[in-house]
Design a protein around this motif. Structure first.
Motif, PDB file in Angstrom:
ATOM      1  N   GLN A  63       0.859  -1.180   0.000  1.00  0.00           N
ATOM      2  CA  GLN A  63       0.000   0.000   0.000  1.00  0.00           C
ATOM      3  C   GLN A  63       0.898   1.232   0.000  1.00  0.00           C
ATOM      4  O   GLN A  63       1.963   1.226   0.624  1.00  0.00           O
ATOM      5  CB  GLN A  63      -0.888   0.024   1.239  1.00  0.00           C
ATOM      6  N   GLN A  82      -7.054  -0.139  -1.731  1.00  0.00           N
ATOM      7  CA  GLN A  82      -7.493  -0.836  -0.522  1.00  0.00           C
ATOM      8  C   GLN A  82      -7.837   0.185   0.543  1.00  0.00           C
ATOM      9  O   GLN A  82      -7.083   1.140   0.771  1.00  0.00           O
ATOM     10  CB  GLN A  82      -6.399  -1.776  -0.021  1.00  0.00           C
ATOM     11  N   TRP A  83      -8.976  -0.027   1.191  1.00  0.00           N
ATOM     12  CA  TRP A  83      -9.414   0.872   2.246  1.00  0.00           C
ATOM     13  C   TRP A  83      -8.468   0.805   3.435  1.00  0.00           C
ATOM     14  O   TRP A  83      -8.020  -0.264   3.834  1.00  0.00           O
ATOM     15  CB  TRP A  83     -10.834   0.527   2.694  1.00  0.00           C
ATOM     16  N   SER A  84      -8.143   1.964   4.006  1.00  0.00           N
ATOM     17  CA  SER A  84      -7.318   2.061   5.206  1.00  0.00           C
ATOM     18  C   SER A  84      -8.139   2.725   6.303  1.00  0.00           C
ATOM     19  O   SER A  84      -8.535   3.888   6.159  1.00  0.00           O
ATOM     20  CB  SER A  84      -6.062   2.892   4.926  1.00  0.00           C
ATOM     21  N   ASP A  85      -8.404   1.993   7.388  1.00  0.00           N
ATOM     22  CA  ASP A  85      -9.119   2.585   8.519  1.00  0.00           C
ATOM     23  C   ASP A  85      -8.303   3.711   9.144  1.00  0.00           C
ATOM     24  O   ASP A  85      -8.847   4.696   9.617  1.00  0.00           O
ATOM     25  CB  ASP A  85      -9.437   1.523   9.579  1.00  0.00           C
ATOM     26  N   PHE A  86      -6.968   3.568   9.136  1.00  0.00           N
ATOM     27  CA  PHE A  86      -6.092   4.578   9.728  1.00  0.00           C
ATOM     28  C   PHE A  86      -6.247   5.914   9.009  1.00  0.00           C
ATOM     29  O   PHE A  86      -6.370   6.963   9.631  1.00  0.00           O
ATOM     30  CB  PHE A  86      -4.631   4.117   9.681  1.00  0.00           C
ATOM     31  N   ALA A  88      -8.700   6.575   6.817  1.00  0.00           N
ATOM     32  CA  ALA A  88     -10.112   6.775   6.457  1.00  0.00           C
ATOM     33  C   ALA A  88     -10.248   7.119   4.979  1.00  0.00           C
ATOM     34  O   ALA A  88     -11.002   7.993   4.572  1.00  0.00           O
ATOM     35  CB  ALA A  88     -10.764   7.829   7.334  1.00  0.00           C
ATOM     36  N   ASP A  90      -8.960   5.320   0.744  1.00  0.00           N
ATOM     37  CA  ASP A  90      -8.297   4.259   0.003  1.00  0.00           C
ATOM     38  C   ASP A  90      -6.813   4.565  -0.133  1.00  0.00           C
ATOM     39  O   ASP A  90      -6.418   5.721  -0.295  1.00  0.00           O
ATOM     40  CB  ASP A  90      -8.882   4.128  -1.407  1.00  0.00           C
ATOM     41  N   ASN A  91      -5.997   3.505  -0.099  1.00  0.00           N
ATOM     42  CA  ASN A  91      -4.580   3.612  -0.445  1.00  0.00           C
ATOM     43  C   ASN A  91      -4.381   2.956  -1.806  1.00  0.00           C
ATOM     44  O   ASN A  91      -5.113   2.041  -2.175  1.00  0.00           O
ATOM     45  CB  ASN A  91      -3.709   2.870   0.588  1.00  0.00           C
TER      46      ASN A  91
END
Length: 96
Positions: A63, A82-86, A88, A90-91
């Motif tokens: 990522q 890809q979604w990153s919760d950190f 908030a 997409d990466n």
């Protein structure tokens, strides 16, 4: 914002070149799994492109995101997102 990949014959690595066309930008950096999310500055060329190269182990997905003049941006031609919760957001994905 093209990415080029050159697979090395001598070892299981890929030389990845990040090229970011950003004529108006003063500073472009990249951060991702391949550099422990530490900002790495890309070199600015006279044609307005910024470039950096990294050798990364193959058979992995990384990522990453760019930081262009302080603003986080994705690679338009990434291998995926890809979604990153950190973050908030997409990466971008780099598959080698």
């Amino acid at each position: 914002m093209p990415i080029t990949k050159q697979y090395l014959k001598s070892k299981p690595e890929c030389k990845v070149t990040f090229t970011v066309p950003a004529v108006e930008a003063d500073k472009v950096e990249v951060a991702g799994d391949f550099n422990s999310w530490n900002l790495s500055e890309l070199k600015k060329y006279k044609n307005g492109n910024f470039k950096a190269q990294f050798n990364v182990p193959v058979d992995q997905t990384y990522q990453f995101r760019y930081v262009i003049d302080g603003k986080w941006m994705n690679e338009e031609e990434a291998d995926g997102y890809q979604w990153s919760d950190f973050a908030a957001a997409d990466n971008s994905l780099l598959k080698v």
